[in-house]
Design a protein around this motif. Sequence first.
Motif, PDB file in Angstrom:
ATOM      1  N   ALA B  26      -6.435  12.933   0.825  1.00 32.43           N
ATOM      2  CA  ALA B  26      -7.611  12.242   1.351  1.00 32.43           C
ATOM      3  C   ALA B  26      -8.604  13.255   1.910  1.00 32.43           C
ATOM      4  O   ALA B  26      -9.803  13.187   1.645  1.00 32.43           O
ATOM      5  CB  ALA B  26      -7.194  11.254   2.434  1.00 32.43           C
ATOM      6  N   ILE B  36     -11.299   7.457  -0.084  1.00 24.39           N
ATOM      7  CA  ILE B  36     -10.067   6.737  -0.397  1.00 24.39           C
ATOM      8  C   ILE B  36     -10.162   5.302   0.095  1.00 24.39           C
ATOM      9  O   ILE B  36     -10.483   5.034   1.247  1.00 24.39           O
ATOM     10  CB  ILE B  36      -8.839   7.400   0.268  1.00 24.39           C
ATOM     11  N   ASN B  37      -9.852   4.411  -0.789  1.00 21.91           N
ATOM     12  CA  ASN B  37      -9.960   2.985  -0.583  1.00 21.91           C
ATOM     13  C   ASN B  37      -8.680   2.434   0.047  1.00 21.91           C
ATOM     14  O   ASN B  37      -8.695   1.584   0.920  1.00 21.91           O
ATOM     15  CB  ASN B  37     -10.118   2.404  -1.991  1.00 21.91           C
ATOM     16  N   ARG B  38      -7.574   2.954  -0.454  1.00 21.33           N
ATOM     17  CA  ARG B  38      -6.293   2.432  -0.022  1.00 21.33           C
ATOM     18  C   ARG B  38      -5.188   3.423  -0.393  1.00 21.33           C
ATOM     19  O   ARG B  38      -5.312   4.136  -1.384  1.00 21.33           O
ATOM     20  CB  ARG B  38      -6.021   1.102  -0.726  1.00 21.33           C
ATOM     21  N   ILE B  39      -4.142   3.435   0.418  1.00 24.72           N
ATOM     22  CA  ILE B  39      -2.957   4.240   0.107  1.00 24.72           C
ATOM     23  C   ILE B  39      -1.770   3.292   0.029  1.00 24.72           C
ATOM     24  O   ILE B  39      -1.572   2.472   0.922  1.00 24.72           O
ATOM     25  CB  ILE B  39      -2.702   5.299   1.200  1.00 24.72           C
ATOM     26  N   THR B  40      -0.999   3.375  -1.042  1.00 29.24           N
ATOM     27  CA  THR B  40       0.137   2.480  -1.207  1.00 29.24           C
ATOM     28  C   THR B  40       1.386   3.311  -1.481  1.00 29.24           C
ATOM     29  O   THR B  40       1.327   4.260  -2.257  1.00 29.24           O
ATOM     30  CB  THR B  40      -0.104   1.536  -2.412  1.00 29.24           C
ATOM     31  N   SER B  41       2.479   2.953  -0.850  1.00 28.12           N
ATOM     32  CA  SER B  41       3.760   3.594  -1.171  1.00 28.12           C
ATOM     33  C   SER B  41       4.695   2.558  -1.770  1.00 28.12           C
ATOM     34  O   SER B  41       4.878   1.488  -1.191  1.00 28.12           O
ATOM     35  CB  SER B  41       4.419   4.171   0.085  1.00 28.12           C
ATOM     36  N   GLU B  48       7.756  -2.197  -9.602  1.00 30.93           N
ATOM     37  CA  GLU B  48       6.973  -1.858  -8.412  1.00 30.93           C
ATOM     38  C   GLU B  48       5.838  -0.893  -8.776  1.00 30.93           C
ATOM     39  O   GLU B  48       4.706  -1.063  -8.330  1.00 30.93           O
ATOM     40  CB  GLU B  48       7.867  -1.220  -7.343  1.00 30.93           C
ATOM     41  N   ASN B  51       3.205  -2.784 -10.962  1.00 32.42           N
ATOM     42  CA  ASN B  51       2.371  -3.677 -10.144  1.00 32.42           C
ATOM     43  C   ASN B  51       1.361  -2.899  -9.316  1.00 32.42           C
ATOM     44  O   ASN B  51       0.197  -3.286  -9.223  1.00 32.42           O
ATOM     45  CB  ASN B  51       3.234  -4.518  -9.201  1.00 32.42           C
ATOM     46  N   ALA B  52       1.832  -1.815  -8.718  1.00 32.26           N
ATOM     47  CA  ALA B  52       0.929  -1.036  -7.866  1.00 32.26           C
ATOM     48  C   ALA B  52      -0.223  -0.467  -8.693  1.00 32.26           C
ATOM     49  O   ALA B  52      -1.376  -0.475  -8.256  1.00 32.26           O
ATOM     50  CB  ALA B  52       1.697   0.075  -7.156  1.00 32.26           C
ATOM     51  N   GLU B  55      -2.671  -3.388  -9.636  1.00 25.83           N
ATOM     52  CA  GLU B  55      -3.502  -3.828  -8.514  1.00 25.83           C
ATOM     53  C   GLU B  55      -4.553  -2.779  -8.165  1.00 25.83           C
ATOM     54  O   GLU B  55      -5.717  -3.104  -7.925  1.00 25.83           O
ATOM     55  CB  GLU B  55      -2.626  -4.115  -7.295  1.00 25.83           C
ATOM     56  N   ARG B  59      -9.085  -2.715  -8.337  1.00 29.69           N
ATOM     57  CA  ARG B  59     -10.009  -2.447  -7.233  1.00 29.69           C
ATOM     58  C   ARG B  59     -10.773  -1.143  -7.402  1.00 29.69           C
ATOM     59  O   ARG B  59     -11.853  -0.967  -6.880  1.00 29.69           O
ATOM     60  CB  ARG B  59      -9.211  -2.303  -5.918  1.00 29.69           C
TER      61      ARG B  59
END
Lengths: 415, 415
Positions: B26, B36-41, B48, B51-52, B55, B59
């Motif tokens: 970031a 950075i819009n979003r952080i996903t783990s 999984e 899907n991540a 999604e 966006r």
Amino acid sequence: MQVEIITIGDELLIGQVVDTNSAWMARELNKAGMFINRITSVSDGEEEILNAIREAASRSTIVLLTGGLGPTRDDITKAALCKYFKTQLVFNQQIMDDVETFLKHRVGHINQLNKDQALVPEKCDIIRNPVGTAPIMWFEESGLIVVSMPGVPTEMKHAMENEVIPRLKAKFTNGIVRHRTVHIFNIPEAVLAEMLSDWEDQIPAFLKVAYLPSPGKLRLRISGKGENAQQIESAIENAIKLLYPLVKENIFGFDDEKPESSLLNLLFSKDKTISCAESCSGGLMSHLITSVAGASNAFMGGVVAYSNNLKYNLLGVDSTSIEKYGAVSREVVEQMAKGACKRLGSDYAIASSGIAGPSGGTDEKPVGTVWLAWSDGEKVISRSFNFGNNRERNILRTAEAGIIIMKQLLERGTL
Amino acid sequence: MQVEIITIGDELLIGQVVDTNSAWMARELNKAGMFINRITSVSDGEEEILNAIREAASRSTIVLLTGGLGPTRDDITKAALCKYFKTQLVFNQQIMDDVETFLKHRVGHINQLNKDQALVPEKCDIIRNPVGTAPIMWFEESGLIVVSMPGVPTEMKHAMENEVIPRLKAKFTNGIVRHRTVHIFNIPEAVLAEMLSDWEDQIPAFLKVAYLPSPGKLRLRISGKGENAQQIESAIENAIKLLYPLVKENIFGFDDEKPESSLLNLLFSKDKTISCAESCSGGLMSHLITSVAGASNAFMGGVVAYSNNLKYNLLGVDSTSIEKYGAVSREVVEQMAKGACKRLGSDYAIASSGIAGPSGGTDEKPVGTVWLAWSDGEKVISRSFNFGNNRERNILRTAEAGIIIMKQLLERGTL
């Protein structure tokens, strides 16, 4: 039952703060038999928070939020929660009293921002926060639980340990998850994976194995999920037993056990003391050891002999040895270890001397060259390493290797 | 243009590993004007991961993945990417050559798991990885960019710095983001927020302010986004100028500047040296200072005088003072600081003595009581603190306060 974590804060998305809350929460929830489905970090924006909650709610039954509850203007989690649960902020006298009690001896007067902490969504259960001013909010609606906690780690941890986890455990009975982690020293990941290929086939299918490499060491995590705790645990123990003949010498610990704690426990049991004579590790070895509560019962002290003068004056290293062999040499590091036992009055000592970098390397001794020595005042054992060209990593690997190998030498009776 | 980060690995979701990659990425992307819009783990599960990605793609236009590319069985990111992009794994000779070159001097022989690294999705651009064996994969389809990188921080960083960020910059021109962070010492968050309320109203609306508290200090982040770099930067500088009259004494640094680096730079500029005499900080002060490259030009060394004997023998503390006042006292810490200048041969010294806990406290001197002293060999200044009841935090706050106040005393000419 699925649990998700949403951490909120612009500071996470610009990378100013590393999200350490999620890892801690995941570990504690795991122990209680709850499994994390996903971790999401979003900014302090109302739309972002709302979207993240909506999406998490579509996948999971429990959504834990941290952050965005501070007294300052950039914190808007409460507003987003009011929107999501179609409710409004109301004044709560108990929270106001708590804020006053908490701040009484801490600030000169209680200001409007502090007072606003007592405004809470009408449609939630309030959990009091004795270690800070932001209350914890527990929402429950149509089978969905959303809990909002402060982002300050001490406040979040207090809420999780004392309220959130006990309440969740009381509400749900779950599948049981068990993990054991084996710490392995000095075998690269792919080499270990090949050594363990047959072993992986041999262990039960409900056990999952993961390789977690970090500089100079690797954690092998064995996980099991099921309904019978005892069955999972004994399967994991069996798997570890089968592992021993394959990598015995290189196993140096389990789970959250730290090498410095194991070393100190060993010294306590023998009623012996230790000291450190550090050059390139610069104090980190002493710091790791003194991080352990009760260290003073076995740790006499340390010398960070960065300048050569201190190697003579404080550790009694012979000045001609430094001239002849250089400060980074077997001769000097062995004298440092023996000198530390004598001058610092300890039964054992660990010594380091190396070139941490980025400068100071030569063709013969490039950056990353490190000598370590371990002594009981009479006997001394030494070994050289090359840890590569990154200063931070050289310091860390020197300190860790010093401690891990000291522990192994004591366990094996070599020292 | 929005960027998302997805970090992949079971170890993240069970909390065994803290995701430090995202914060680093970031920061670096921000510098390049990408937000950075979003952080996903997510876990190492195919569904999984898929899907991540789905999604994130809905966006954002850029999705950066780290993790799940290791040679072991638990790593399945490549398989998930093949599914998402409807492609298959093919053998790549260049990657095979790279793997062989990389491993030649590192492992005895190259095994099948290593060789499998050369199997890569057909429908992507391969970016070679000179610091590891997992190649970097760059997918581009219908305006979406997905880049998959290893989770090992050194490999991810190398790929980002040398390939991913330069390619993204070349492809996109963006709005400009600038941040400045002001480090403030010893003012609680709500107190500071009230002190700065008028200031917040006064600064331009396109600047955003965030309060980032941590033990004993607070970072105030001022961010601006817009089209004109110079306009944003000068607005931020102006805001900082207006801040000075309000909190001057308590500002101790900016941005990524560390107090230990600032202290060393000050010493370099004066051609002076320093040493540390530590009791309760246990070596951390020396460690922080020696973490800075080039520290040896000003840092002579340190003594970790955990036992009282070492306070006499190595630092020349008067034994009657310890008996009369106790080791945690103004008298002893001042003698430690003066003794360190003399015995360790430095121009200045910092000394600490305190009760880190959890045990060792008394009514008069509870856990958290800390004395610090700063000396030039003749003059000595000392101050007592109470840092609370957490050992780790007491050690950290002692070491940091020692360094920050030394720097301030030198800046103000008090020492």
